[in-house]
Design a protein around this motif. Structure first.
Motif, short mmCIF file in Angstrom:
data_model
loop_
_atom_site.label_atom_id
_atom_site.label_comp_id
_atom_site.label_asym_id
_atom_site.label_seq_id
_atom_site.Cartn_x
_atom_site.Cartn_y
_atom_site.Cartn_z
N HIS A 107 -1.26 -7.57 4.77
CA HIS A 107 -2.14 -8.71 4.54
C HIS A 107 -3.27 -8.34 3.58
O HIS A 107 -3.89 -7.28 3.71
N LYS A 108 -3.55 -9.21 2.63
CA LYS A 108 -4.67 -8.99 1.72
C LYS A 108 -5.98 -8.93 2.52
O LYS A 108 -6.22 -9.74 3.41
N GLY A 109 -6.82 -7.94 2.19
CA GLY A 109 -8.10 -7.81 2.87
C GLY A 109 -8.04 -7.25 4.27
O GLY A 109 -9.06 -7.16 4.95
N ALA A 110 -6.86 -6.85 4.71
CA ALA A 110 -6.72 -6.34 6.08
C ALA A 110 -7.41 -4.99 6.24
O ALA A 110 -7.58 -4.24 5.29
N LYS A 111 -7.84 -4.72 7.45
CA LYS A 111 -8.40 -3.43 7.80
C LYS A 111 -7.32 -2.65 8.57
O LYS A 111 -7.05 -2.95 9.73
N LEU A 112 -6.70 -1.72 7.89
CA LEU A 112 -5.64 -0.94 8.51
C LEU A 112 -6.20 0.37 9.05
O LEU A 112 -7.07 0.98 8.43
N VAL A 113 -5.68 0.81 10.18
CA VAL A 113 -6.10 2.07 10.78
C VAL A 113 -4.87 2.95 10.94
O VAL A 113 -3.85 2.51 11.49
N LEU A 114 -4.96 4.18 10.45
CA LEU A 114 -3.91 5.16 10.69
C LEU A 114 -4.20 5.84 12.02
O LEU A 114 -5.26 6.42 12.21
N VAL A 155 0.86 -1.18 0.00
CA VAL A 155 0.00 0.00 0.00
C VAL A 155 0.90 1.24 0.00
O VAL A 155 1.81 1.34 0.81
N TYR A 156 0.63 2.15 -0.93
CA TYR A 156 1.47 3.35 -1.01
C TYR A 156 0.59 4.56 -1.32
O TYR A 156 -0.55 4.43 -1.76
N GLY A 157 1.12 5.75 -1.05
CA GLY A 157 0.33 6.95 -1.27
C GLY A 157 1.18 8.20 -1.21
O GLY A 157 2.41 8.15 -1.22
N TYR A 158 0.50 9.34 -1.10
CA TYR A 158 1.13 10.65 -1.22
C TYR A 158 0.47 11.60 -0.24
O TYR A 158 -0.76 11.61 -0.09
N THR A 159 1.28 12.39 0.48
CA THR A 159 0.74 13.35 1.43
C THR A 159 1.05 14.77 0.99
O THR A 159 1.99 15.00 0.23
N SER A 160 0.26 15.73 1.46
CA SER A 160 0.45 17.11 1.05
C SER A 160 1.64 17.77 1.74
O SER A 160 2.09 18.83 1.32
N GLU A 161 2.14 17.18 2.81
CA GLU A 161 3.28 17.74 3.53
C GLU A 161 4.28 16.63 3.85
O GLU A 161 3.88 15.51 4.15
N PRO A 162 5.58 16.93 3.82
CA PRO A 162 6.57 15.94 4.24
C PRO A 162 6.69 15.87 5.75
O PRO A 162 6.16 16.72 6.46
N GLY A 163 7.37 14.85 6.23
CA GLY A 163 7.67 14.77 7.65
C GLY A 163 6.52 14.37 8.54
O GLY A 163 6.54 14.63 9.73
N ASP A 209 -2.91 -3.12 12.01
CA ASP A 209 -3.86 -4.15 11.58
C ASP A 209 -4.05 -5.06 12.78
O ASP A 209 -3.30 -6.01 13.00
N GLU A 210 -5.07 -4.73 13.58
CA GLU A 210 -5.24 -5.42 14.85
C GLU A 210 -5.57 -6.90 14.68
O GLU A 210 -5.21 -7.73 15.51
N ALA A 211 -6.25 -7.25 13.58
CA ALA A 211 -6.64 -8.65 13.37
C ALA A 211 -5.43 -9.55 13.15
O ALA A 211 -5.45 -10.73 13.49
N ASN A 212 -4.36 -8.99 12.57
CA ASN A 212 -3.18 -9.80 12.25
C ASN A 212 -1.95 -9.47 13.10
O ASN A 212 -0.86 -9.95 12.83
N ASP A 214 -5.22 12.44 14.12
CA ASP A 214 -5.97 12.13 12.91
C ASP A 214 -6.10 10.62 12.83
O ASP A 214 -5.24 9.88 13.27
N GLU A 215 -7.19 10.15 12.27
CA GLU A 215 -7.39 8.71 12.15
C GLU A 215 -8.30 8.41 10.97
O GLU A 215 -9.31 9.07 10.77
N PHE A 216 -7.90 7.44 10.16
CA PHE A 216 -8.78 7.00 9.08
C PHE A 216 -8.46 5.55 8.74
O PHE A 216 -7.39 5.04 9.09
N ASN A 217 -9.39 4.88 8.07
CA ASN A 217 -9.26 3.46 7.77
C ASN A 217 -8.83 3.22 6.33
O ASN A 217 -9.19 3.98 5.43
N VAL A 218 -8.10 2.14 6.13
CA VAL A 218 -7.69 1.70 4.79
C VAL A 218 -8.02 0.22 4.67
O VAL A 218 -7.60 -0.58 5.51
#
Length: 227
Positions: free
Chosen positions: A86-93, A49-57, A64-67, A126-130
């Motif tokens: 893990h495939k299908g995992a519920k990740l929380v930031l 899983v990869y992505g991009y943020t508006s600010e560095p640092g 992934d609490e299930a695993n 901050d918190e969100f799910n992936v």
């Protein structure tokens, strides 16, 4: 999300469209620590899983609490990537704590004093799910703003623009502007992430998969440039 604005005039002069800043070409940093990791992770049994943020640092804690899986990622630039998840995992930031500083100038009569660490924004908890997909080995979760919002579609951009108290810059202000350049911009940001993944995973079982995705994004960019 708390925002501290000490001087509107000063900050307005300091702000630049963060979305227009090109990214460094250095490889992604290794996670600071990882627990419960997948042994012998491959494109068949896991997902990057990869992505991009508006600010560095920004430090991103994924859990992934299930695993029993967790990783602390430091977005030294703006691109970030989890180790294979893990495939299908519920990740929380969780606990994405950051403070944005910028140099500020204050004038006292005829004397000008420079403040090196004027706080422009600050935010915490901050918190969100992936949700990690099950049908692909690579997952670009897109662009994540400093104000706790995904802005990967016009609807998301519009919602952020219309949010009371939101400080918005460097994003399209209309549907017409969005259609003109923003999809191409997002594809370029994914390419920035992929180039870093390519350097990080060179010579591994992930190399062919990453190269295949790079070819797909190049095709998308070519099509978008024709419009």
């Amino acid at each position: 999300m708390k925002k501290i604005l000490k001087s509107v005039a000063t900050i307005a002069a300091l702000l630049v469209p963060v979305l227009m800043i090109s990214c460094a070409s250095t490889p992604l940093k290794e996670p600071l620590y990882t627990n419960g990791m997948i042994e012998n992770a491959t494109p068949e049994n896991s997902v990057i899983v990869y992505g991009y943020t508006s600010e560095p640092g920004i430090k991103l804690m994924y859990v992934d609490e299930a695993n029993g899986w967790q990783a602390l990622i430091d977005t030294d630039d703006r691109e970030f990537a989890l180790p294979p998840a893990h495939k299908g995992a519920k990740l929380v930031l969780k606990d994405s704590n950051w403070v944005k500083h910028a140099p500020g100038v204050v004038q006292y009569g005829n004397r000008i004093v420079t403040e090196d660490y004027l706080t422009v924004y600050s935010g915490e908890n901050d918190e969100f799910n992936v949700t990690v997909p099950t049908d692909k080995p690579l997952y670009f979760m897109g662009y994540r703003s400093i104000q706790g919002a995904d802005i990967n579609s016009w609807e998301e951009v519009e919602a952020l623009i219309n949010r009371p108290g939101a400080l918005v810059f460097g994003v399209p202000k209309s549907k017409e502007e969005y259609d003109t350049w923003y999809p191409q911009y997002l594809a370029k940001r994914e390419m920035d992430c992929l180039k870093k993944l390519q350097a990080t995973y060179a010579g591994t079982v992930w190399e062919a998969t990453i190269n295949e995705r790079i070819a797909e994004v190049n095709e998308t960019l070519a099509e978008l440039k024709k419009k």
